[in-house]
Design a protein around this motif. Structure first.
Motif, PDB file in Angstrom:
ATOM      1  N   SER A 131       0.832  -1.208   0.000  1.00 13.20           N
ATOM      2  CA  SER A 131       0.000   0.000   0.000  1.00 13.20           C
ATOM      3  C   SER A 131       0.864   1.254   0.000  1.00 13.20           C
ATOM      4  O   SER A 131       0.556   2.240  -0.687  1.00 13.20           O
ATOM      5  N   ASP A 132       1.971   1.203   0.751  1.00 12.82           N
ATOM      6  CA  ASP A 132       2.875   2.352   0.795  1.00 12.82           C
ATOM      7  C   ASP A 132       3.517   2.578  -0.574  1.00 12.82           C
ATOM      8  O   ASP A 132       3.607   3.719  -1.055  1.00 12.82           O
ATOM      9  N   SER A 135       1.047   4.112  -2.930  1.00 17.00           N
ATOM     10  CA  SER A 135       0.850   5.540  -2.653  1.00 17.00           C
ATOM     11  C   SER A 135       1.985   6.368  -3.244  1.00 17.00           C
ATOM     12  O   SER A 135       1.758   7.426  -3.848  1.00 17.00           O
ATOM     13  N   GLU A 139       1.753   9.081  -6.441  1.00 23.62           N
ATOM     14  CA  GLU A 139       2.141  10.487  -6.371  1.00 23.62           C
ATOM     15  C   GLU A 139       2.930  10.909  -7.610  1.00 23.62           C
ATOM     16  O   GLU A 139       2.966  12.089  -7.958  1.00 23.62           O
TER      17      GLU A 139
END
Length: 328
Positions: A131-132, A135, A139
């Motif tokens: 998930s990190d 993300s 970006e």
């Protein structure tokens, strides 16, 4: 090489995202919605700078005649991380290669290099994306991961093609690509009734005294089951959601099947090392000559990648060997 190593809601919703200010209105950017494992992403209708993060993702993109500006190196010392079966599709393009020669089995995403390329779309299918990581990639640019219906490294090549087709707005092309390879698999299956129902496993040598057995979810195993072979339930149970599991020399008995495929082409001399193991020599599959050793590094690579571009190459090379083994 070890990567630990139907489609749900991949419908398309066209929309328009506009960016405006009080002073002036900028041109609208047309997008489509794509649902994947880690969310729903609005992707540009006509992406121009695509980066592939997954270890074999470039193959699927190239099948659509879309050339990435950046690719991730898996293994094999080929120009621009592109193996022989995909080089024609790459043409004269020279994508930037991330992590050249650095594959460890763990995701090592080159965020800074990716950002420097200013992509407008990131594909991250054949890789475990946290998930990190998702993300951070999001970006940089709209990011599409794998299907929510399969574990990491377990998505069938057909679903990978369809997901890329949905992302690019080329679902008809995706259907054509899938149909062509599936037709070849079906033809080979019909031509070789001796494959039907025979038990099989794909194995690879690990550290001394250990071996990897490929899951039914793994692309190497999926090729064989597409031809009519069957992976024993014991292997499926031990693998779970992993793409492979490790066994010791003492456990080689579970590989005493109708046919055994040793994927040994990534390292010179591996086949001889396996054949020298007394426990392996005692197996009926070894004594009867029903084991196949995939020594050729390109054929081994085609089997390992298991993509829409590599599979025709793997099928042509492996079917004659499989037929000989299955007939004994």
């Amino acid at each position: 090489m070890r990567a630990v190593a139907g489609i749900a809601a991949f419908g398309l919703v066209l929309g328009v995202g506009a960016c405006a200010s009080d002073a002036e209105e900028k041109p609208a950017t047309e997008t489509r919605s794509v649902v994947h494992k880690l969310g729903t992403t609005e992707v540009p209708v006509d992406p121009e700078r695509i980066v592939t993060v997954g270890y074999s993702d470039q193959d699927t993109l190239l099948a659509f005649a879309e050339v990435p500006v950046g690719v991730t190196d898996w293994y094999g010392d080929y120009p621009y991380a592109t193996w022989p079966w995909a080089q024609d599709a790459l043409g004269d393009a020279q994508p930037e290669v991330f992590n050249r020669g650095q594959f460890t089995g763990q995701a090592n995403i080159a965020y800074e290099q990716i950002a420097a390329l200013q992509p407008d779309l990131i594909m991250a299918q054949y890789i475990d994306v946290s998930s990190d990581a998702y993300s951070r990639l999001s970006e940089i640019a709209p990011t599409v991961t794998g299907s929510p219906d399969y574990p990491d490294f377990g998505m069938p090549w057909q679903e990978s093609v369809r997901l890329v087709g949905d992302t690019l707005g080329q679902s008809d092309k995706a259907a054509e690509l899938v149909s062509d390879v599936d037709a070849e698999l079906t033809a080979q299956r019909q031509a070789h009734p001796e494959f039907e129902g025979k038990t099989v496993a794909v194995a690879e040598a690990g550290e001394p005294g250990s071996f990897w057995v490929r899951s039914p979810n793994d692309q190497r195993s999926r090729l064989l089951t597409s031809l009519g072979f069957v992976i024993p339930q014991q292997i499926a149970d031990l693998a779970g959601d992993q793409d492979a599991f490790q066994i010791s020399t003492e456990q080689l008995g579970m590989l005493d099947l109708d046919v055994l495929v040793w994927n040994t082409g990534s390292s010179v001399g591996t086949s001889d090392q396996v054949k020298a193991v007394p426990t392996y020599q005692a197996l009926n599959v070894a004594r009867d000559g029903r084991a196949i050793f995939v020594d050729d590094p390109i054929v081994s690579g085609a089997l390992t990648w298991g993509t829409v571009l590599s599979l025709p190459f793997a099928i042509d090379a492996l079917v004659p060997q499989l037929a000989e083994a299955a007939s004994k």
